[in-house]
Design a protein around this motif. Structure first.
Motif, mmCIF file in Angstrom:
data_model
loop_
_atom_site.group_PDB
_atom_site.id
_atom_site.type_symbol
_atom_site.label_atom_id
_atom_site.label_comp_id
_atom_site.label_asym_id
_atom_site.label_seq_id
_atom_site.Cartn_x
_atom_site.Cartn_y
_atom_site.Cartn_z
ATOM 1 N N ILE A 2 0.535 -1.177 0.140
ATOM 2 C CA ILE A 2 -0.199 0.089 0.013
ATOM 3 C C ILE A 2 0.384 1.421 0.016
ATOM 4 C CG2 ILE A 2 -1.527 -1.167 1.049
ATOM 5 C CD1 ILE A 2 -1.352 0.339 3.494
ATOM 6 N N ASP A 79 -2.818 -3.860 2.402
ATOM 7 C CA ASP A 79 -2.705 -4.254 1.625
ATOM 8 C C ASP A 79 -3.589 -5.476 0.771
ATOM 9 O OD1 ASP A 79 -0.747 -4.471 -0.477
ATOM 10 O OD2 ASP A 79 0.630 -5.848 0.627
ATOM 11 N N THR A 118 5.776 3.398 1.211
ATOM 12 C CA THR A 118 5.366 1.840 1.619
ATOM 13 C C THR A 118 5.072 0.887 1.918
ATOM 14 O OG1 THR A 118 6.902 0.996 0.107
ATOM 15 C CG2 THR A 118 5.773 1.957 -1.494
#
Length: 120
Positions: A2, A79, A118
């Motif tokens: 993500i 995610d 991330t």
């Protein structure tokens, strides 16, 4: 994986979904707080709409020292994967917090210079 965003004061934010007891996904921005040693911390008032099961109290280490939290069993989507995890609630929590436990299972990449953030 993500993508996250950097806050104006250098905070690290990621969008996750809190999953209610009835299966409804509620997207929220959660701040990564490495001083918190659990998975997720949330304000007690925010729990009313989630209907997560109460599991007792627990003492955890935070950046402000050791604090007793109410512990719940909650579900989140991060995610693309659903996790059933302990969630800690307190009166003084102003943001949904992702704790350092995530860093044991998901890699974090943060590069302020090029704007890369991330998790996963």
């Amino acid at each position: 994986m993500i993508q996250g965003i950097f806050g104006s004061k250098g905070e690290l934010f990621f969008e996750i979904d809190l999953i209610t007891f009835d299966g409804l996904n509620l997207p929220v921005d959660a701040m990564l707080d490495t001083g918190f040693t659990g998975f997720i911390a949330i304000n007690k008032q925010d729990l009313n709409s989630l209907d997560w099961a109460y599991r007792g109290d627990e003492l955890l280490r935070t950046a402000q020292g050791e604090i007793i939290f109410d512990r719940y069993l909650g579900k989140i989507l991060l995610d693309g994967q659903e996790y059933e995890i302990p969630v800690y609630a307190g009166d003084e929590i102003t943001e949904v917090l992702l704790g350092s436990q995530w860093l044991k299972i998901l890699p974090l990449v943060a590069n302020y210079q090029v704007g890369i953030l991330t998790l996963g």
